[in-house]
Motif scaffolding. Structure first.
Motif, PDB file in Angstrom:
ATOM      1  N   ALA A 288      -4.666  81.550 -69.328  1.00 27.91           N
ATOM      2  CA  ALA A 288      -3.425  81.601 -68.554  1.00 27.91           C
ATOM      3  C   ALA A 288      -2.372  80.670 -69.135  1.00 27.91           C
ATOM      4  CB  ALA A 288      -3.716  81.249 -67.096  1.00 27.91           C
ATOM      5  N   TRP A 289      -2.775  79.460 -69.541  1.00 29.15           N
ATOM      6  CA  TRP A 289      -1.789  78.515 -70.066  1.00 29.15           C
ATOM      7  C   TRP A 289      -1.153  79.049 -71.342  1.00 29.15           C
ATOM      8  CZ3 TRP A 289      -2.023  76.477 -74.909  1.00 29.15           C
ATOM      9  CH2 TRP A 289      -3.258  76.483 -75.565  1.00 29.15           C
ATOM     10  N   ARG A 290      -1.942  79.752 -72.175  1.00 30.07           N
ATOM     11  CA  ARG A 290      -1.395  80.313 -73.402  1.00 30.07           C
ATOM     12  C   ARG A 290      -0.412  81.431 -73.099  1.00 30.07           C
ATOM     13  NH1 ARG A 290      -0.579  78.476 -78.064  1.00 30.07           N
ATOM     14  NH2 ARG A 290      -2.758  77.789 -78.314  1.00 30.07           N
ATOM     15  N   GLN A 291      -0.705  82.269 -72.107  1.00 35.07           N
ATOM     16  CA  GLN A 291       0.228  83.330 -71.729  1.00 35.07           C
ATOM     17  C   GLN A 291       1.544  82.751 -71.236  1.00 35.07           C
ATOM     18  OE1 GLN A 291      -1.429  86.725 -69.450  1.00 35.07           O
ATOM     19  NE2 GLN A 291      -3.427  85.677 -69.628  1.00 35.07           N
ATOM     20  N   ILE A 292       1.450  81.675 -70.435  1.00 32.18           N
ATOM     21  CA  ILE A 292       2.676  81.040 -69.930  1.00 32.18           C
ATOM     22  C   ILE A 292       3.466  80.454 -71.089  1.00 32.18           C
ATOM     23  CG2 ILE A 292       3.569  79.165 -68.497  1.00 32.18           C
ATOM     24  CD1 ILE A 292       1.054  79.581 -66.715  1.00 32.18           C
ATOM     25  N   ALA A 293       2.793  79.745 -71.989  1.00 32.47           N
ATOM     26  CA  ALA A 293       3.479  79.135 -73.127  1.00 32.47           C
ATOM     27  C   ALA A 293       4.138  80.204 -74.000  1.00 32.47           C
ATOM     28  CB  ALA A 293       2.504  78.298 -73.951  1.00 32.47           C
TER      29      ALA A 293
ATOM     30  N   VAL B 153       0.032  74.800 -65.809  1.00 34.88           N
ATOM     31  CA  VAL B 153       1.428  74.736 -66.249  1.00 34.88           C
ATOM     32  C   VAL B 153       1.640  73.543 -67.169  1.00 34.88           C
ATOM     33  CG1 VAL B 153       3.792  74.312 -65.470  1.00 34.88           C
ATOM     34  CG2 VAL B 153       2.358  75.958 -64.256  1.00 34.88           C
ATOM     35  N   ARG B 154       1.053  72.403 -66.808  1.00 35.00           N
ATOM     36  CA  ARG B 154       1.212  71.188 -67.613  1.00 35.00           C
ATOM     37  C   ARG B 154       0.668  71.408 -69.027  1.00 35.00           C
ATOM     38  NH1 ARG B 154      -1.020  67.668 -64.010  1.00 35.00           N
ATOM     39  NH2 ARG B 154       0.905  67.850 -62.821  1.00 35.00           N
ATOM     40  N   ARG B 155      -0.443  72.116 -69.132  1.00 35.68           N
ATOM     41  CA  ARG B 155      -1.021  72.388 -70.455  1.00 35.68           C
ATOM     42  C   ARG B 155      -0.108  73.312 -71.260  1.00 35.68           C
ATOM     43  NH1 ARG B 155      -7.196  74.451 -71.905  1.00 35.68           N
ATOM     44  NH2 ARG B 155      -6.976  74.214 -74.159  1.00 35.68           N
ATOM     45  N   ALA B 156       0.490  74.289 -70.586  1.00 35.63           N
ATOM     46  CA  ALA B 156       1.417  75.196 -71.271  1.00 35.63           C
ATOM     47  C   ALA B 156       2.637  74.441 -71.787  1.00 35.63           C
ATOM     48  CB  ALA B 156       1.852  76.315 -70.328  1.00 35.63           C
ATOM     49  N   LEU B 157       3.183  73.542 -70.963  1.00 31.44           N
ATOM     50  CA  LEU B 157       4.359  72.764 -71.370  1.00 31.44           C
ATOM     51  C   LEU B 157       4.013  71.822 -72.513  1.00 31.44           C
ATOM     52  CD1 LEU B 157       5.961  71.936 -67.896  1.00 31.44           C
ATOM     53  CD2 LEU B 157       6.651  73.708 -69.528  1.00 31.44           C
ATOM     54  N   ALA B 158       2.803  71.253 -72.486  1.00 38.69           N
ATOM     55  CA  ALA B 158       2.379  70.374 -73.577  1.00 38.69           C
ATOM     56  C   ALA B 158       2.300  71.149 -74.886  1.00 38.69           C
ATOM     57  CB  ALA B 158       1.031  69.736 -73.254  1.00 38.69           C
ATOM     58  N   ALA B 159       1.809  72.393 -74.823  1.00 35.72           N
ATOM     59  CA  ALA B 159       1.724  73.224 -76.023  1.00 35.72           C
ATOM     60  C   ALA B 159       3.117  73.539 -76.562  1.00 35.72           C
ATOM     61  CB  ALA B 159       0.974  74.516 -75.719  1.00 35.72           C
ATOM     62  N   LEU B 160       4.069  73.790 -75.672  1.00 30.55           N
ATOM     63  CA  LEU B 160       5.449  74.060 -76.092  1.00 30.55           C
ATOM     64  C   LEU B 160       6.076  72.818 -76.714  1.00 30.55           C
ATOM     65  CD1 LEU B 160       6.564  76.149 -73.001  1.00 30.55           C
ATOM     66  CD2 LEU B 160       6.405  77.011 -75.349  1.00 30.55           C
ATOM     67  N   ALA B 161       5.781  71.639 -76.151  1.00 30.64           N
ATOM     68  CA  ALA B 161       6.299  70.383 -76.710  1.00 30.64           C
ATOM     69  C   ALA B 161       5.728  70.136 -78.098  1.00 30.64           C
ATOM     70  CB  ALA B 161       5.977  69.222 -75.777  1.00 30.64           C
ATOM     71  N   GLU B 162       4.449  70.460 -78.287  1.00 31.17           N
ATOM     72  CA  GLU B 162       3.812  70.288 -79.595  1.00 31.17           C
ATOM     73  C   GLU B 162       4.430  71.210 -80.639  1.00 31.17           C
ATOM     74  OE1 GLU B 162      -0.303  70.903 -78.848  1.00 31.17           O
ATOM     75  OE2 GLU B 162      -0.560  69.006 -77.775  1.00 31.17           O
TER      76      GLU B 162
END
Length: 249
Positions: free
Chosen positions: A20-25, A60-69
């Motif tokens: 799910a986090w990857r789909q959101i990212a 959501v936090r994991r998705a945002l962290a992936a986007l920041a990376e």
């Protein structure tokens, strides 16, 4: 997938092997690339995104962290998460001026003084400034912003007693060039620049609103006054995702 839409729930694909986090990212990244989320715009809160995608805030936090990376967004303490702006072309030449470069790009430049103290010159900085080792010098820790986005942080050393009181001038004016003018220096030029790169430390990443471990461009430079006398030795750390260095001949 519109992350900033009208509040309707966005249904994620379940049982297809994509977290799910990857789909959101990926969905937010697509919105950024398509211009549906403009550069500099603020993303909805974690709670709003969690409600929109029907997930918990940890996801959501994991998705945002992936986007920041990936350098697509930046999280600012107490303010939220913002879409990164395009890289700023930053010329390196004989007259490198942060305020001028940022202003010419149509953005507002400002420098904040984080700390200032009198220290004893280490051998390398003493040589750069024409001092003897252990001579006193003024050390400034600063951060430089464009439209509020931190682009770089720097350690700047200036010889004493020539620049006694310089810290107060910089704190008030937010610019080295304007502060130098208060000390009778109308112009100065770049004597040398060395460029390297390395990952950000945790402290540097926090200062620049970067994900830990993001790449920094390290500029070590020396400036001289009109008479060729060294006035400044600086080590600047630039967020590599936010600037593009242009070395001028």
């Amino acid at each position: 997938m519109d992350a900033g839409g009208d509040g309707a729930v966005t249904v994620l694909a379940r049982g297809e092997g994509l977290a799910a986090w990857r789909q959101i990212a990926d969905g937010v990244a697509a919105d950024i690339e398509a211009g549906r989320l403009a550069a500099g715009s603020q993303l909805p809160t974690e709670a709003a995104l969690a409600a929109r995608f029907g997930v918990n805030r940890h996801t959501v936090r994991r998705a945002l962290a992936a986007l920041a990376e990936r350098g697509l967004v930046r999280a600012t303490q107490g303010r939220g998460t913002f879409v990164e702006t395009p890289r700023l072309a930053y010329p390196i030449g004989r007259r490198t001026r942060f305020s001028e470069i940022v202003s010419q790009a149509g953005r507002e430049a400002w420098g904040d003084l984080l700390a200032a103290e009198t220290v004893l010159a280490d051998p390398a900085t003493a040589e750069a400034l024409g001092l003897a080792p252990q001579d006193p010098m003024l050390e400034l820790l600063t951060i430089h912003r464009a439209d509020g986005t931190p682009l770089s942080t720097a350690r700047t050393c200036l010889p004493l007693p020539r620049f006694e009181g310089f810290a107060a001038a910089y704190a008030a004016l937010g610019s080295l060039t304007r502060a130098y003018a208060e000390f009778g220096i109308a112009d100065y030029t770049r004597l040398s620049t060395r460029i390297t790169a390395r990952p950000a430390t945790a402290d540097e990443a926090a200062r620049l609103d970067l994900a830990p471990g993001r790449v920094l461009i390290v500029l070590s430079s020396v400036n001289v006054d009109a008479a060729g006398v060294p006035i400044q030795a600086t080590r600047s750390l630039f967020a590599a995702d936010r600037v593009e260095l242009v070395v001028e001949g």
